[in-house]
Design a protein around this motif. Structure first.
Motif, PDB file in Angstrom:
ATOM      1  N   GLU A  23       0.843  10.446 -11.517  1.00 50.22           N
ATOM      2  CA  GLU A  23       1.993   9.826 -12.182  1.00 50.22           C
ATOM      3  C   GLU A  23       2.800  10.858 -12.982  1.00 50.22           C
ATOM      4  O   GLU A  23       3.636  10.507 -13.772  1.00 50.22           O
ATOM      5  N   GLY A  24       2.427  12.076 -12.818  1.00 53.21           N
ATOM      6  CA  GLY A  24       3.076  13.150 -13.594  1.00 53.21           C
ATOM      7  C   GLY A  24       2.039  13.799 -14.480  1.00 53.21           C
ATOM      8  O   GLY A  24       0.957  13.248 -14.686  1.00 53.21           O
ATOM      9  N   LYS A  25       2.418  14.973 -15.019  1.00 55.50           N
ATOM     10  CA  LYS A  25       1.442  15.770 -15.772  1.00 55.50           C
ATOM     11  C   LYS A  25       0.877  14.985 -16.966  1.00 55.50           C
ATOM     12  O   LYS A  25       1.621  14.473 -17.789  1.00 55.50           O
ATOM     13  N   GLY A  26      -0.456  14.828 -17.011  1.00 57.75           N
ATOM     14  CA  GLY A  26      -1.142  14.156 -18.120  1.00 57.75           C
ATOM     15  C   GLY A  26      -1.018  12.642 -18.083  1.00 57.75           C
ATOM     16  O   GLY A  26      -1.455  11.941 -18.999  1.00 57.75           O
ATOM     17  N   LYS A  27      -0.374  12.076 -17.058  1.00 62.74           N
ATOM     18  CA  LYS A  27      -0.146  10.618 -17.055  1.00 62.74           C
ATOM     19  C   LYS A  27      -1.115   9.878 -16.148  1.00 62.74           C
ATOM     20  O   LYS A  27      -0.982   8.676 -15.933  1.00 62.74           O
ATOM     21  N   GLY A  28      -2.063  10.563 -15.576  1.00 64.40           N
ATOM     22  CA  GLY A  28      -3.079   9.915 -14.756  1.00 64.40           C
ATOM     23  C   GLY A  28      -2.616   9.647 -13.333  1.00 64.40           C
ATOM     24  O   GLY A  28      -1.615  10.194 -12.872  1.00 64.40           O
ATOM     25  N   PHE A  29      -3.367   8.749 -12.653  1.00 63.82           N
ATOM     26  CA  PHE A  29      -3.157   8.497 -11.215  1.00 63.82           C
ATOM     27  C   PHE A  29      -3.080   6.993 -10.968  1.00 63.82           C
ATOM     28  O   PHE A  29      -3.654   6.202 -11.686  1.00 63.82           O
ATOM     29  N   GLN A  30      -2.348   6.647  -9.905  1.00 67.18           N
ATOM     30  CA  GLN A  30      -2.233   5.222  -9.572  1.00 67.18           C
ATOM     31  C   GLN A  30      -2.307   5.046  -8.061  1.00 67.18           C
ATOM     32  O   GLN A  30      -1.796   5.872  -7.298  1.00 67.18           O
ATOM     33  N   CYS A  31      -2.932   3.911  -7.660  1.00 70.90           N
ATOM     34  CA  CYS A  31      -2.973   3.593  -6.230  1.00 70.90           C
ATOM     35  C   CYS A  31      -1.643   2.957  -5.856  1.00 70.90           C
ATOM     36  O   CYS A  31      -1.196   2.000  -6.505  1.00 70.90           O
ATOM     37  N   LYS A  32      -0.985   3.520  -4.860  1.00 71.95           N
ATOM     38  CA  LYS A  32       0.346   3.043  -4.456  1.00 71.95           C
ATOM     39  C   LYS A  32       0.285   1.594  -4.006  1.00 71.95           C
ATOM     40  O   LYS A  32       1.208   0.821  -4.224  1.00 71.95           O
ATOM     41  N   ARG A  33      -0.865   1.204  -3.395  1.00 74.40           N
ATOM     42  CA  ARG A  33      -0.936  -0.124  -2.786  1.00 74.40           C
ATOM     43  C   ARG A  33      -1.299  -1.208  -3.813  1.00 74.40           C
ATOM     44  O   ARG A  33      -0.553  -2.141  -4.040  1.00 74.40           O
TER      45      ARG A  33
END
Ligand code: ATP
Length: 443
Positions: A374-384
């Motif tokens: 999600e951008g630097k330091g903002k973590g990750f997200q599953c697109k689905r």
């Protein structure tokens, strides 16, 4: 009666890549003349390789040194022979040929050996050679821009008291200079398998003969080995494809790896030096056009390491490295600079540890898909399914590389490189064998 004087004669920078000649041939001719005049050789002629990374070399940056005992009254005559031979045979028309002669009498002083070590590892100036010569009482004669005095003097400074090897250089008849060579590969393989102490004859990986150069110079072949006996025996077995009349056995610092210096940090690496440095792979390998492979190595500073195209299958090892692996790199460096990335040209690689885990984007526990950042330091997200995770995950990776020492095939070895298969260290000089030189008197 005259007493005898020990004379060391160094010669360098007499040849041309395009027009031919070879300093070793000039040395052989001079050796023949000196023998004829009654000089007593105290060592085989020496072939001393110097810094392989300097910009001026024509080929292998080699100087030739003769070490003789001469009646006091004959010293000047021998020096004149050296000058005459250089003046007759050196290729003065080539801008790269800037002949130099160094003459020292008596024992080789430590200060001169130190100059040799610097000439092996650094880029030196003609002025430094003259200053050193004055301090040690050597006499220099330089032609044209005089650069050859550097190698000539440095060569004199290496009496090869520690490790050394031998090379028998076979010269072509003059009418064959420049013609294609027809060395019989099968005879070289047979010789290689029969004579244990002769090495670097045949490249079985690349299926090519290693003893013959591809240049227009007078050298037909060079047979290398651990002893004078082994190279002479090799010569007697080799079918070189043409009649030869002249050869000489040189004692040399080739295949000793004397050119490498150990450094403890990347930041210590000097321009033009050859180093051994340990570090962590900090950038995955990339392959560029032409087939060269590069990766980044970090150890208090970052440097690029290269396995160039001529290193052939060695590149397959290098390209399997991954960030986090630790290695010991061996190789020569160019000069870094504003528009130039400082690079180690790999001659050998020890893989010390191989990492089996990498940090990568987390996998969605619901969908099994890789999540997007999600951008630097903002973590990750599953697109689905929009599931979120904060951190990267450690995942196991399969590896096709294991710790060990790796080197390019023989055809890519540098003259000074001590190959993995060479485990010996030869101490001191050995007595002369019969027939160590055959050279026509008439030159
Ligand atoms: P060959 O192997 O065929 O004899 P070469 O590669 O030795 O050729 P040279 O024509 O001898 O090439 O060129 C090398 C030049 O660089 C010589 O003039 C030599 O004196 C000089 N030289 C050698 N070592 C150094 C050094 N460390 N710094 C600066 N110049 C050097």
């Amino acid at each position: 009666m005259d007493s005898m004087t020990l004379v060391h004669l160094g010669i360098d920078s007499t040849d041309s890549l395009t027009e031919g000649m070879c300093t070793t041939y000039l040395g052989a001719v001079l050796a023949g003349r000196a023998l004829h005049a009654g000089a007593v050789f105290v060592d085989y002629p020496n072939l001393i390789r110097l810094n392989p990374n300097i910009p001026y070399k024509t080929r292998g940056n080699g100087a030739v040194v003769l070490r003789l005992e001469v009646p006091d009254s004959q010293v000047q005559t021998i020096v004149e022979y050296a000058e005459e031979t250089v003046e007759k045979l050196a290729v003065f028309s080539d801008p790269q040929a800037n002949p130099g002669i160094a003459v020292l009498t008596g024992k080789v002083p430590d200060l001169l050996h130190h100059f040799y070590e610097r000439a092996l590892h650094r880029l030196l100036t003609v002025e430094e050679a003259y200053t050193t010569a004055e301090k040690v009482g050597a006499v220099l004669k330089g032609y044209k821009n005089k650069r050859g005095v550097i190698g000539a003097l440095a060569g004199v400074g290496e009496p090869l008291l520690h490790d050394h090897t031998y090379e028998l250089l076979v010269y072509r008849k003059r009418e064959n200079w420049g013609r294609e060579r027809h060395v019989n590969g099968e005879s070289i393989k047979k010789m290689d398998k029969t004579i244990e102490d002769a090495f670097f004859n045949y490249d079985y990986e690349e299926n090519t003969v290693c003893i013959a150069p591809h240049t227009v110079c007078p050298v037909l072949a060079g047979i290398r080995g651990e002893s004078a006996e082994s190279v002479l025996k090799g010569f007697s077995m080799a079918d070189l494809g043409e009649e030869t009349e002249e050869y000489v056995i040189y004692r040399t610092n080739q295949h000793t790896s004397f050119h490498f210096e150990k450094v403890t940090a990347v930041g210590e690496i000097e321009d033009y030096s050859s180093v051994i440095v340990e570090g962590t792979v900090s950038g995955n390998p990339v392959i560029i056009r032409g087939g060269h492979v590069f990766f980044e190595l970090e150890n208090r500073g970052v440097i690029r390491c290269a396995a160039f195209e001529p290193t052939k299958r060695f590149r397959d090892i290098v390209r399997r490295l991954r960030v986090g692996d630790t290695v010991r790199a061996y190789g020569g460096c160019n000069r870094g600079g504003e528009n130039r990335v400082k690079t180690i040209n790999l001659e050998r690689l020890d893989v010390l540890t191989v990492t089996h885990h990498v940090y990568s984007n987390p996998v969605c526990p619901m969908c099994g898909k890789s999540m997007s950042s999600e951008g630097k330091g903002k973590g990750f997200q599953c697109k689905r399914c929009k599931t979120r995770k904060q951190e990267k995950e450690l995942t196991e990776i399969g590896r096709e590389i294991s710790p060990g020492s790796y080197e390019p095939p023989p055809s890519a070895w540098r003259h000074l490189y001590k190959m993995l298969g060479r485990t010996r260290t030869n101490q001191g000089s050995s007595p002369f064998i019969e027939n160590w030189i055959k050279i026509k008197d008439s030159q």
